[in-house]
Design an enzyme around this catalytic site. Structure first.
Site, PDB file in Angstrom:
ATOM      1  N   GLN A  11       0.824  -1.206   0.000  1.00 22.21           N
ATOM      2  CA  GLN A  11       0.000   0.000   0.000  1.00 22.21           C
ATOM      3  C   GLN A  11       0.865   1.266   0.000  1.00 22.21           C
ATOM      4  O   GLN A  11       1.870   1.328   0.703  1.00 22.21           O
ATOM      5  CB  GLN A  11      -0.886  -0.012   1.253  1.00 22.21           C
ATOM      6  CG  GLN A  11      -2.281   0.469   0.969  1.00 22.21           C
ATOM      7  CD  GLN A  11      -3.291  -0.058   1.981  1.00 22.21           C
ATOM      8  OE1 GLN A  11      -3.230  -1.209   2.356  1.00 22.21           O
ATOM      9  NE2 GLN A  11      -4.205   0.772   2.403  1.00 22.21           N
ATOM     10  N   SER A  91       4.186  -6.284   2.918  1.00 24.31           N
ATOM     11  CA  SER A  91       2.836  -6.302   3.491  1.00 24.31           C
ATOM     12  C   SER A  91       1.857  -6.956   2.513  1.00 24.31           C
ATOM     13  O   SER A  91       1.971  -8.139   2.203  1.00 24.31           O
ATOM     14  CB  SER A  91       2.424  -4.875   3.876  1.00 24.31           C
ATOM     15  OG  SER A  91       1.178  -4.881   4.553  1.00 24.31           O
ATOM     16  N   LEU A  92       0.917  -6.178   1.988  1.00 25.83           N
ATOM     17  CA  LEU A  92      -0.029  -6.693   0.999  1.00 25.83           C
ATOM     18  C   LEU A  92       0.699  -7.384  -0.156  1.00 25.83           C
ATOM     19  O   LEU A  92       0.213  -8.368  -0.728  1.00 25.83           O
ATOM     20  CB  LEU A  92      -0.852  -5.509   0.468  1.00 25.83           C
ATOM     21  CG  LEU A  92      -1.320  -5.568  -0.976  1.00 25.83           C
ATOM     22  CD1 LEU A  92      -2.522  -6.451  -1.065  1.00 25.83           C
ATOM     23  CD2 LEU A  92      -1.597  -4.204  -1.510  1.00 25.83           C
ATOM     24  N   ARG A 116      -9.260  -8.662   3.340  1.00 21.19           N
ATOM     25  CA  ARG A 116      -8.229  -8.155   4.260  1.00 21.19           C
ATOM     26  C   ARG A 116      -8.374  -6.644   4.430  1.00 21.19           C
ATOM     27  O   ARG A 116      -8.327  -6.111   5.537  1.00 21.19           O
ATOM     28  CB  ARG A 116      -6.846  -8.504   3.684  1.00 21.19           C
ATOM     29  CG  ARG A 116      -5.635  -8.118   4.533  1.00 21.19           C
ATOM     30  CD  ARG A 116      -4.371  -8.584   3.779  1.00 21.19           C
ATOM     31  NE  ARG A 116      -3.129  -8.344   4.500  1.00 21.19           N
ATOM     32  CZ  ARG A 116      -2.363  -7.281   4.361  1.00 21.19           C
ATOM     33  NH1 ARG A 116      -2.732  -6.312   3.531  1.00 21.19           N
ATOM     34  NH2 ARG A 116      -1.230  -7.153   5.030  1.00 21.19           N
ATOM     35  N   HIS A 200      -0.300  -3.321  10.927  1.00 17.86           N
ATOM     36  CA  HIS A 200       0.812  -4.058  11.541  1.00 17.86           C
ATOM     37  C   HIS A 200       1.017  -3.684  13.016  1.00 17.86           C
ATOM     38  O   HIS A 200       2.135  -3.591  13.488  1.00 17.86           O
ATOM     39  CB  HIS A 200       2.105  -3.880  10.726  1.00 17.86           C
ATOM     40  CG  HIS A 200       1.957  -4.367   9.324  1.00 17.86           C
ATOM     41  ND1 HIS A 200       1.873  -5.705   9.006  1.00 17.86           N
ATOM     42  CD2 HIS A 200       1.805  -3.695   8.151  1.00 17.86           C
ATOM     43  CE1 HIS A 200       1.694  -5.833   7.706  1.00 17.86           C
ATOM     44  NE2 HIS A 200       1.640  -4.635   7.165  1.00 17.86           N
ATOM     45  N   GLN A 249       0.866 -11.786  10.001  1.00 14.91           N
ATOM     46  CA  GLN A 249       1.389 -10.612   9.281  1.00 14.91           C
ATOM     47  C   GLN A 249       0.565  -9.355   9.536  1.00 14.91           C
ATOM     48  O   GLN A 249       1.102  -8.254   9.593  1.00 14.91           O
ATOM     49  CB  GLN A 249       1.403 -10.964   7.785  1.00 14.91           C
ATOM     50  CG  GLN A 249       2.078  -9.959   6.897  1.00 14.91           C
ATOM     51  CD  GLN A 249       1.232  -9.633   5.680  1.00 14.91           C
ATOM     52  OE1 GLN A 249       0.067  -9.284   5.806  1.00 14.91           O
ATOM     53  NE2 GLN A 249       1.830  -9.731   4.511  1.00 14.91           N
TER      54      GLN A 249
END
Length: 312
Positions: A11, A91-92, A116, A200, A249
């Site tokens: 992102q 991340s993503l 998500r 996170h 995660q």
């Protein structure tokens, strides 16, 4: 020539119009966008190609949009037959890496990241959480600050360990503000991030619980090439371990600096960032200036990369 790692952005790398040229010129790319629209039951491709930016920036749109654009780039790049030894995503982007590694189908991945995004939005009401980038501070010093602030009743923690001197913190708005003030007192520079939630961080645990059900409902296979998990910065191929790490995660730090160092220790010397933007390319260079970094996002950069790699 050493080994190759494919990297996939997270992102913040999105932009209106990303991968549109590829969708117009290559049936492989167009198919990816059509599949996303069909799977999600929305015109995601319209949001990606036309915006408005406010719609694209909504987490439940951003996440599937970035995955879709990244995989569209990958599908066109595949024509050149250049294969990766490892994959990783920020991340993503870890979901994009798992698609590239054959662990997730694109359809399952685009559905999962849409969910998500929704769960992450729902976990914390807008304005309650925050994230800030802290520049020029060591991890241990910053962790001591976040622990102190959290003990005082305002949850905050280290969220992204991006590269030397660049760490992102995440938590309650008050926790991030207090930790940022203490970091400034210690000589650090603070940049508040324009995000919709405290990603996170422990505040995302409700989203992780819901994500467990989504991941249980889709097919996750053993990966064909190792994917470095954000939570451990270690290579994983086992389907069960992949699923477990994807759940963790959501509320755990992204260990990006360690991931790049681990890849280099495994013999990788060429990193190909696949998808919009060049955020990861910049971070890789900050981790190790010797790394050979190539970013591909459109027809021109794909052709240039293929030419360069085929020539080596």
């Amino acid at each position: 020539m050493g080994k190759i790692a494919f990297l996939f952005p997270g992102q913040g790398s999105q932009s209106v119009g990303m991968a549109q040229e590829l969708a117009q010129n290559f049936v492989e790319a167009r198919t990816i966008f059509d599949t996303a629209d069909e799977k999600l039951g929305i015109s995601l491709s319209s949001i990606i190609f036309e915006g408005p930016e406010e719609d694209l920036k909504r987490t439940e749109n951003t996440q599937p949009a970035l995955l879709t654009a990244s995989i569209a780039v990958l599908e066109v790049f595949k024509k050149y037959g250049i294969k990766a030894d490892y994959a990783a995503g920020h991340s993503l982007g870890e979901y994009s890496a798992l698609v590239a590694a054959g662990s997730l189908s694109f359809e399952d991945a685009v559905y999962a990241v849409r969910q998500r995004g929704l769960f992450m939005e729902e976990a914390v009401p807008t304005g309650v959480g925050a994230m800030s980038a802290i520049l020029g501070m060591k991890q241990e010093e910053l962790e001591a600050i976040t622990e102190k602030v959290t003990q005082n009743g305002h949850a905050v923690q280290v969220a992204n360990l991006n590269c030397p001197g660049q760490i992102v913190i995440s938590g309650t708005a008050q926790g991030v503000a207090d930790a940022s003030s203490l970091a400034k007192e210690n000589g650090a520079k603070v940049i508040p991030l324009q995000v919709s939630g405290p990603f996170h961080s422990s505040l995302m645990e409700p989203a992780a619980e819901k994500m467990q059900d989504v991941l249980d409902s889709i097919t996750i296979q053993d990966a064909e090439i190792p994917v470095l998990a954000n939570v451990s910065a270690k290579p994983v191929t086992d389907a069960g371990e992949i699923k477990e790490k994807l759940v963790k995660q959501i509320y755990s730090p992204v260990r990006w600096e360690e991931t790049i160092n681990e890849l280099m220790a495994l013999g990788v010397d060429t990193f190909i960032e696949i998808g919009p933007g060049k955020v990861l390319s910049g971070l890789v260079k900050k981790v190790n200036r010797r790394a050979n970094v190539i970013a591909i996002s459109d027809e021109a950069t794909i052709n240039a990369a293929a030419e360069k790699l085929k020539g080596e």
